[in-house]
Design a protein around this motif. Structure first.
Motif, short mmCIF file in Angstrom:
data_model
loop_
_atom_site.label_atom_id
_atom_site.label_comp_id
_atom_site.label_asym_id
_atom_site.label_seq_id
_atom_site.Cartn_x
_atom_site.Cartn_y
_atom_site.Cartn_z
N UNK A 353 0.83 -1.20 0.00
CA UNK A 353 0.00 0.00 0.00
C UNK A 353 0.87 1.27 0.00
N UNK A 356 1.85 1.74 -3.51
CA UNK A 356 0.74 2.18 -4.36
C UNK A 356 0.43 3.65 -4.11
N UNK A 360 0.88 6.63 -6.67
CA UNK A 360 -0.29 7.44 -7.00
C UNK A 360 0.02 8.92 -6.82
N UNK A 364 -0.16 11.81 -9.61
CA UNK A 364 -0.97 13.03 -9.59
C UNK A 364 -0.08 14.26 -9.80
N UNK A 385 -1.83 24.88 -13.58
CA UNK A 385 -2.21 23.99 -12.49
C UNK A 385 -1.41 24.39 -11.26
N UNK A 388 -4.39 24.80 -5.79
CA UNK A 388 -5.76 24.29 -5.63
C UNK A 388 -5.92 22.87 -6.15
N UNK A 389 -5.11 22.48 -7.14
CA UNK A 389 -5.15 21.10 -7.62
C UNK A 389 -4.23 20.23 -6.77
N UNK A 392 -5.07 19.28 -2.50
CA UNK A 392 -6.02 18.21 -2.15
C UNK A 392 -5.65 16.85 -2.74
N UNK A 393 -5.22 16.80 -4.01
CA UNK A 393 -4.94 15.49 -4.59
C UNK A 393 -3.76 14.83 -3.89
N UNK A 396 -4.89 13.38 -0.60
CA UNK A 396 -5.70 12.17 -0.72
C UNK A 396 -4.81 10.92 -0.64
N UNK B 15 -5.99 -3.31 -6.65
CA UNK B 15 -5.13 -2.23 -7.14
C UNK B 15 -5.85 -1.42 -8.21
N UNK B 22 -8.44 6.79 -7.49
CA UNK B 22 -7.48 7.90 -7.47
C UNK B 22 -7.61 8.72 -8.74
N UNK B 25 -10.74 10.83 -8.61
CA UNK B 25 -10.55 11.98 -7.72
C UNK B 25 -9.70 13.05 -8.39
N UNK B 26 -8.60 12.59 -9.01
CA UNK B 26 -7.70 13.54 -9.67
C UNK B 26 -8.43 14.27 -10.78
N UNK B 29 -10.79 16.81 -9.41
CA UNK B 29 -10.01 17.94 -8.92
C UNK B 29 -9.57 18.81 -10.09
N UNK B 30 -9.22 18.15 -11.17
CA UNK B 30 -8.79 18.87 -12.38
C UNK B 30 -9.90 19.78 -12.90
N UNK B 33 -10.32 22.57 -10.16
CA UNK B 33 -9.27 23.40 -9.59
C UNK B 33 -8.20 23.87 -10.56
#
Lengths: 651, 151
Positions: A353, A356, A360, A364, A385, A388-389, A392-393, A396, B15, B22, B25-26, B29-30, B33
């Motif tokens: 995890x 992962x 991830x 992002x 970008x 604000x992007x 939060x991402x 997460x 996975x 993910x 969510x991304x 957000x895009x 934001x």
């Protein structure tokens, strides 16, 4: 004559790198073991040649030889000696030379310890490193020769970019690059394992200290860059999610994942192909970082002058390197067999995890960094970008990572049972929650839920990282450097979580206009502008403000922010004044003369912001401790003696 | 299916589920934001609604910088040499801000057509020009060339 000697040395270095690549890769493949004997000489020779080239360029800087274009563009007779030396990496050509020098030094270090590796494996590692070095040398010679002459010579230089005239930035690039380039070693180990089609736990034991060491340098480099941006750029921020920052952060995330994946490969013989993929990924992202920073394709606040032909060369080199590594991976990785499985509560699962989530997070950041470029290419408009992007991402994936850390560290391998530690973990979690609430509602009088969560996780991570070392110490058991290093690095992560949460939640910032004698109240302090005086430096002149900081009517500090104008480039910089008061950094930057005797000032109070850089240092110290574990040294010593070259070839 | 294979299947499915979550969510957000980057010409073409936050990029028009004496609020004009947008800003300007240099400002348009900036960034490099401005500069020249040729 010296610049020509430098250029000649670089050409020789390229030849030696090509020889090193050829002997290292073709030698074992064709079974010509005698070729391997030439490798140490090629490695040493290349390092000497690159060092000679660097020496020649430094001599040109120190001797103010403005017939060399690079020197004329980045130095000046009025520039202090220290910055004349560090101006070497003040622009593109020299940074590239620095990159090559550091790669040569890493290669020497690998070659020096290679006597403990199986000879053919060591040869392949050195061969891959030679290939990378040859690529970068070719790039330098073809597109970015630092020794180009200027005819006629310039009477004086254009000076080093004033914002680079700072001790922090002088040491930031070498340390950052040492980290970047260090991942080339992990990459070379991965390629060598794939070429041999053999990768065992011993392999992971060889690779781990190199990777961890590179990661420690990268951590320090990023922290230094952030520190520099904080006090030198005058904006008072510590992280802007700028493409150039992201470029160094993505390999860091991938490298962090690699360190943890390597642990599983080492201890349990699992995650083999995944580890290889991460090693390729970490180095690819390091190279992508170079591409992003140096090609100028992205709209970045940090972007310096760029040249498209260089971008195309780096992109081509990048595609070639990553492409061939991935092809090798697709061809060879299926040969590698992983060991037995594990249960879902075992430490392996937690590390899975961890990987992962880190990947991830890297993805992002990657998406956010490259989205403007992709949208622009596809004609979807020009995006930007920003935080604000990213904020939060990124959170997460980071919050679950932090929450899983304390449990994962105490889960047993293979079969996950926490045993007596389950209760201890619960106690520490409860204590962390109470402390965090006390902090938020007692000290700061209120905050958001996220603030409480962030602080709780940070404190919990620190407390739980102390369990293992304390228990061993109380029972009189020995503590290996690996476990100690891991605990220290995790404490660094906890400190970082606390620092980031506090800074994000409780920063006060105001821009004010003051005349001498006037004052303004910000965040519980009163700031009184006393006077403005002219100042003179070696190569600049400017204005210095005297600001008295008062708390409850009592003076607690006198601060002196400056505004400097550098003579040669007529560039203006702000020397911010920073003072630590009650655990918070108070920063004052002097703005502009507004007329009528009034000046603008930026006043900023960031609690615990220094802890961010301290936490990074703690993490790096932990990594160095872990890399120095005795296990890696004895493992290597044992591997050298009993394994004859022939036995290695069976696979 | 052997137990190992089944476990591996679950793992891969897990996975995949995590990765798609993910990604979703991304992506959301895009949508929410991401700030757009506009040039004065795009604003003149009506591509921006008032009140919407975005980044404005261009060059600071020479001779346009003004400030009421003693006030922190500054006014200047951002141009891409085809169109212009007046900007107001009530904070400390960055060191590299100067007339004739590239600038990127974040903020929104007010009802009177002034861009109210809450952040202004200037570039490290004095030769720097935002790529979008360089491009619209070429467009602008081409367009004015056509116009003068036609009229």
């Amino acid at each position: 004559m010296l610049p020509e000697l430098g250029l000649f040395a670089l050409i020789l270095a390229l030849l030696l790198a090509a020889l090193q690549a050829f002997f290292g890769i073709a030698g074992p493949a064709l079974g010509r073991d005698r070729w391997l004997a030439a490798l140490p000489m090629a490695v040493a020779g290349q390092a000497v040649m690159v060092a000679t080239a660097v020496g020649c360029l430094v001599a040109a800087f120190v001797g103010n030889d403005f017939s060399v274009r690079y020197v004329a563009e980045n130095s000046n007779t009025a520039l202090p000696l220290f910055y004349r030396v560090t101006a070497l990496w003040g622009a593109h050509e020299g940074s590239l030379l620095l990159w090559i020098l550091l790669l040569a030094l890493w290669t020497v270090a690998v070659a020096a310890s290679a006597t403990r590796l199986p000879p053919r494996f060591a040869a392949r590692v050195l061969g891959v490193l030679g290939l990378i070095s040859a690529g970068f040398l070719l790039f330098t010679l073809a597109t970015s020769n630092p020794f180009l002459r200027l005819d006629p010579a310039a009477p004086d230089g254009r000076d080093l970019n004033p914002i680079l005239q700072d001790p922090g930035l002088a040491v930031h690039p070498p340390i950052l690059y040492t980290g970047y380039v260090g991942f080339a070693v992990a990459f070379a180990f991965a390629c060598a394992a794939m070429i041999e089609g053999r990768m065992d736990q011993q392999w992971a034991r060889w690779t781990r200290p190199w990777t961890t060491l590179a990661w420690a340098f990268l951590t320090c480099g990023i922290a230094l860059g952030s520190f520099w941006a904080y006090y030198e750029l005058g904006w008072g921020g510590y992280w802007f999610w700028d493409p150039v920052e992201n470029a160094s952060f993505m390999p860091w995330l991938a490298g962090t994942a690699l360190i943890h994946s390597l642990a599983v490969t080492d201890k349990r013989g699992l995650f083999k192909s995944w580890t290889l993929l991460l090693a390729i990924l970490a180095f690819s992202l390091s190279m992508l970082g170079t591409f992003l920073v140096r090609s100028g394709v992205l709209v970045s606040v940090h972007s310096f002058a760029a040249d498209p032909s260089r971008g195309i060369f780096i992109l081509g080199f990048l595609i070639l390197t990553i492409g061939s590594a991935l092809t090798l991976y697709a061809w060879r990785a299926p040969l590698l067999k992983s060991g037995a499985g594990f249960e879902f509560t075992a430490r392996e699962a937690f590390l899975l995890f961890n990987n992962l989530l880190l990947v991830t997070a890297a993805a992002t950041v990657f998406a956010g960094t490259l989205a403007p470029l992709i949208a622009d290419t596809l004609g979807l408009g020009t995006l930007s970008v920003g935080p604000p992007y990213f904020n939060p991402t990124f959170m997460v994936s980071m919050l679950p990572l932090l929450a899983l850390l304390p449990v994962g560290v105490h889960a047993a391998w293979k079969r996950g049972h926490l045993g007596e530690k389950a209760r201890l973990l619960l106690y520490t979690l409860a204590a962390a929650l109470v402390l965090a609430c006390g902090f938020v509602f007692g000290l700061y009088r209120g905050g958001r839920v996220l603030t409480v969560i962030g602080l709780t996780l940070g404190i919990w991570i620190i407390a739980s990282s102390l369990i293992e070392p304390l228990q061993r110490w109380r029972r009189g058991l020995s503590l290996s450097r690996a476990v100690l290093g891991m605990s220290v690095a995790h404490i660094g992560i906890g400190l970082l979580a606390i620092a980031l949460t506090t800074v994000q939640s409780y920063t006060t910032e105001r821009d004010v206009a003051l005349a001498p004698g006037g004052s303004s109240a910000v965040g519980g302090y009163e700031f009184r502008l006393e006077q403005l005086q002219p100042v003179e430096g070696a190569n600049f002149s400017g204005v210095q403000a005297t600001v008295t900081v008062l708390r409850n009517g009592q003076a607690v500090a006198v601060m002196n922010p400056q505004k400097r104008r550098f003579w040669v480039q007529q560039q203006v910089t702000s020397e911010t004044s920073i003072r630590m008061l009650r655990g918070a950094n108070v920063l004052i930057a002097l703005g502009d003369d507004l007329g009528q005797g009034r000046w603008s000032l930026r006043i900023q109070i960031r609690p615990l912001v220094s802890l961010i850089w301290l936490a990074a240092l703690v993490m790096a110290i932990g990594a160095v401790l872990a890399a120095a574990d005795r296990r890696y040294r004895t493992a290597r010593a044992a591997a050298g003696a009993p394994l004859p070259a022939a036995a290695q070839e069976v696979a | 299916m052997t137990p190992t294979r089944r476990r591996r299947l679950y793992l891969v499915l897990g996975i995949l589920a995590g990765a798609s979550l993910a990604a979703a969510l991304a992506f959301s957000a895009f949508r929410k934001d991401v700030t757009f980057f506009h040039t004065p010409s795009e604003i003149a073409a009506g591509k921006v609604q008032s009140g919407q936050s975005f980044r404005l990029g261009g060059m600071v028009k020479t001779g346009s910088f003004a400030r009421a004496p003693g006030s922190i609020e500054s006014h200047f004009v951002v141009t891409d040499f085809a169109h212009e947008v007046p900007v107001s800003y009530a904070k400390v300007l960055p060191d590299l801000f100067r007339e004739g240099a590239g600038v990127v400002a974040h903020g929104h348009m007010d009802a009177r057509g002034t861009f109210v900036a809450d952040e202004v960034l200037a570039k490290h490099d004095e030769k720097y020009m935002p790529p979008a401005v360089a491009r619209s500069l070429q467009h602008g020249e081409a367009r004015t060339g056509l116009k003068s040729g036609g009229s």
